[in-house]
Write an enzyme that holds these catalytic residues in place. Structure first.
Site, PDB file in Angstrom:
ATOM      1  N   HIS A   1      35.509  40.494  29.277  1.00 33.25           N
ATOM      2  CA  HIS A   1      34.232  39.848  29.007  1.00 33.25           C
ATOM      3  C   HIS A   1      34.228  39.137  27.658  1.00 33.25           C
ATOM      4  O   HIS A   1      33.393  38.258  27.426  1.00 33.25           O
ATOM      5  CB  HIS A   1      33.095  40.862  29.090  1.00 33.25           C
ATOM      6  CG  HIS A   1      32.757  41.244  30.496  1.00 33.25           C
ATOM      7  ND1 HIS A   1      31.478  41.546  30.903  1.00 33.25           N
ATOM      8  CD2 HIS A   1      33.528  41.370  31.599  1.00 33.25           C
ATOM      9  CE1 HIS A   1      31.479  41.842  32.197  1.00 33.25           C
ATOM     10  NE2 HIS A   1      32.729  41.743  32.638  1.00 33.25           N
TER      11      HIS A   1
ATOM     12  N   HIS B   1      40.117  44.513  39.625  1.00 32.70           N
ATOM     13  CA  HIS B   1      39.412  45.560  40.361  1.00 32.70           C
ATOM     14  C   HIS B   1      40.350  46.621  40.920  1.00 32.70           C
ATOM     15  O   HIS B   1      39.919  47.475  41.693  1.00 32.70           O
ATOM     16  CB  HIS B   1      38.581  44.929  41.478  1.00 32.70           C
ATOM     17  CG  HIS B   1      37.462  44.070  40.970  1.00 32.70           C
ATOM     18  ND1 HIS B   1      36.679  43.291  41.790  1.00 32.70           N
ATOM     19  CD2 HIS B   1      36.989  43.886  39.710  1.00 32.70           C
ATOM     20  CE1 HIS B   1      35.778  42.650  41.054  1.00 32.70           C
ATOM     21  NE2 HIS B   1      35.950  43.000  39.783  1.00 32.70           N
TER      22      HIS B   1
END
Length: 717
Positions: free
Chosen positions: A92, A260
């Site tokens: 992020h 993921h």
């Protein structure tokens, strides 16, 4: 009786009414003045890039590795491993990068400050940074927050079994929020995507330079477009968003799957019970936000996205489990405990379920987001995933390189990389440039340029057009490499292709005759033009010059990634490609900020460029002199002359008339006149208009010009 407020309103302790509130149409020069020396707590002579070279790299990595499994009671690690949290923090941080203007990314440590530290998508990353604090404290000035946050994500992957492709240190921290980054006009977090699209069903209509689909998100909404699950629609948003962040389809599929493969989503509780974000949190919380007393609000009971669960059976191991589950089961829509839309498998085997993040005796269904389902349902992404499944090593290598690109895209060329794990491979997105020759006579080259028959305008304009592509946001562009002679730059309208081709033909001959690179000849010719113009004005100056620029080849150039560097407007040459909603003077500020210029530098350069006759197409707008081609301060003298009156002439142009006779003396654009109308810019213009500052103008122009020409010379830094 209560006393009067002891604080002066309008200061930093009061929100007050700002100049922008009073005069919303006024231009704001703050982006040119950000990161002032006064905001920086380090000593004036502190050089982080030198300091980090003293770092014990091995010891630091060992400490970061140890941190991964050193679970703290105040914020326990999922499954005893902080890897997922650290990866999300690094991702992020780096994932705000966008190709359109090069802004965002992890290169400055900006995630420490608002608005990023309080974006909804960054919930609980305040804990990740606080977990790193003991390491930052230990190594102090030798490691920046920017480097440490990205390193933590890379080490997390290593700790969970993924061999690293490489890592570079060298990211310098900033000490205040970045004022130059436009995140969108929305007035609320997670406002509907429609607000930044002409048509939300056509992702390419998203407002430029934005890349994320909603205010406060890094990429796309994990629940689907505007929270409505539809994997095929989400696939199109994923494709557009990642393309705007410089990733192709294969890199996007690899990053989605690899990202993921580890960690989990958190949504085991009532999201409305969360306390305020860090920037709105009370002082006793010491910078922590999103407090949650519900069920402890930690580990298995934490809430961030609202989606709850892990993607894989073994969330602390980098393996092929993501593909095994995504393609091995059918999936159906369900709701998380927080009420979010998520996909869960049908009839999954008990042994394929991941164990609870805190209690290994409990197993839960894995989950997929709408973006994950897009990898299965979109034909292109599915084919790529199937390719990865048949060759796990290829998947690992592709992901590792994509992660490296994600976390290094805004670090600049390879010459800026520092540390023992810098990859030897030259990657095309690093904009490689071969070393240039320095074994030639500068004076011989200058003599040949002077005798070439080229005009001052041609020499100065070509050097400027080559250098003005530089973006300090991601250290791309600039004169080094001479890419102005390659596609797509040689065809850009702003570069006047016909004029450019004529000039480059001359420079190529001079390069072949002298051994100087074309890039050096381009810059040196600009120096010749300026020195000639200064001499004509009565000043004997020498423009500083540094040899050694190289000439990039077409094979070294990713033409598609250079397209966003095309200038749509250049106020310095009084040109814009077409009319835009944004005012020309605002576009000038944006260009100046990307080039790293201050307000005074922008001012003196524009005034000098006008009198040198460098306007695009040879227009006379703003050429306030009868001595064109001489480096004088006439632009500022005549701009501030009260014997002149300024009148609109339509189409964004103005006439300058003698107040007594009403005869037209000159024409001007908005970009010219803003230096007399804006109070800050006028104050700079008045300095250069003074009778005793004509020589200062020449000196300052040469210094600012040299800064622009050398902005991309990281090889000599």
């Amino acid at each position: 009786m209560s006393g009067k407020c002891p604080v002066m309103h309008g200061g930093h302790t009061s929100t007050g009414t700002s100049n922008k509130d009073w005069w919303p149409e006024g231009i704001n020069l703050d982006i040119l003045h950000q990161h002032d020396r006064k905001t920086n707590p380090m000593d004036p002579d502190f050089d982080y890039r030198e300091e980090v070279r003293k770092l014990d790299f091995d010891a630091l990595k060992q400490d970061v590795h140890a941190l991964m499994t050193d679970s703290q009671a105040w914020w326990p690690a999922d499954w005893g491993h902080y890897g997922g949290l650290m990866i999300r923090m690094a991702w992020h941080s780096a994932g705000t990068y966008r190709l359109a203007d090069g802004r965002g990314g992890g290169g400055t440590g900006s995630q420490r400050f608002a608005p990023l530290n309080s974006w909804p998508d960054n919930a609980s990353l305040d804990k990740a940074r606080r977990l790193l604090w003991p390491i930052k404290k230990k190594y102090g000035n030798k490691i920046s927050w920017a480097d440490l946050m990205i390193l933590a994500g890379t080490v997390a992957y290593e700790s969970m079994g993924l061999p690293s492709y490489g890592f570079s240190f060298g990211r310098k921290d900033i000490w205040e929020p970045e004022k130059d980054i436009y995140w969108g006009d929305e007035k609320e977090w997670l406002a509907p995507s429609d607000e930044r699209y002409e048509d939300v069903d056509s992702p390419e209509t998203m407002e430029n330079p934005l890349a994320a689909v909603q205010m406060g998100l890094i990429y796309v909404n994990p629940e689907g477009v505007n929270g409505q699950p539809d994997p095929l629609k989400t696939a199109q948003q994923v494709r557009e968003t990642f393309a705007r962040m410089a990733m192709n389809d294969e890199e996007t599929a690899a990053l989605t799957a690899g990202g993921h493969t580890v960690g989990k989503c958190h949504g085991n509780g009532d999201a409305s019970a969360l306390d305020a974000e860090p920037e709105a949190s009370d002082v006793e919380n010491q910078g922590f936000g999103w407090g949650n007393s519900s069920m402890g609000g930690k580990a298995s009971n934490a809430i961030t996205s609202g989606i709850e669960g892990a993607w894989t059976t073994n969330p602390t191991q980098f393996d092929m489990g993501y593909f095994d589950l995504l393609f091995g089961y059918e999936w159906e829509l369900r709701k998380s405990p927080a009420g979010a839309n998520q996909w869960e498998p049908v009839n999954i085997k008990e042994e394929d379920k991941p164990v609870d993040a805190s209690d290994p005796s409990i197993r839960h269904n894995p989950i997929m987001t709408d973006a994950d389902m897009a990898m299965k349902m979109d034909p292109t992404y599915r084919a790529l995933c199937e390719k990865f499944m048949t060759d796990p090593e290829y998947f690992k290598q592709t992901f590792a390189k994509a992660w490296f690109k994600l976390t290094h895209r805004d670090l600049g060329p390879k010459s800026r990389y520092i540390g023992p794990e810098v990859p030897s491979e030259d990657l095309i997105w690093q904009d490689p440039i071969p070393a240039g020759n320095t074994d030639y006579s500068e004076e011989v080259v200058k003599q040949k340029i002077a005798e070439s028959g080229l005009s001052i305008s041609e020499m100065v304009s070509t050097a400027w057009d080559s250098a003005r592509t530089y973006r300090g946001s991601d250290m791309r562009g600039g004169a080094n490499g001479a890419r102005i002679r390659l596609a797509p730059q040689k065809e850009w309208q702003g570069n006047e292709p016909e004029r450019l081709a004529k000039v480059l033909d001359v420079y190529e001959r001079i390069s072949a005759e002298t051994g100087a690179s074309i890039a050096d000849v381009i810059v040196l010719a600009g120096s010749v033009g300026i020195e000639k113009a200064a001499k004509a004005a009565g000043y004997d100056v020498r423009v500083p010059f540094l040899k050694g620029r190289g000439d990039a080849s077409a094979e070294m150039t990713d033409g598609e990634s250079f397209e966003p560097l095309e200038p749509l407007a250049d106020g310095f040459r009084n040109w814009q490609k077409k009319d835009y909603v944004v005012k020309p003077e605002v576009m000038l500020l944006d260009r100046a900020q990307l080039m790293g210029l201050t307000g005074p530098e922008m001012t003196v350069l524009l005034g000098g460029m006008r009198v040198l006759g460098t306007n695009h197409g040879g227009t006379q707008h703003g050429v306030f002199t009868d001595r064109e081609g001489q480096l004088t301060h006439d632009f500022f003298v005549n701009l501030t002359d009260m014997g002149n009156a300024w009148k609109p002439a339509g189409n964004g142009l103005y006439t300058i008339r003698d107040r007594e006779t009403d005869t037209v003396k000159w024409t001007a654009s908005r970009v010219d006149l803003v230096f007399g109308s804006n109070s800050l810019l006028r104050s700079y213009a008045e300095v250069y208009a003074q009778d005793d500052n004509d020589e200062k103008f020449v000196k300052d122009f040469v210094a600012a010009w040299t800064k622009v020409m050398n902005a991309d010379r990281f090889d000599i830094a």
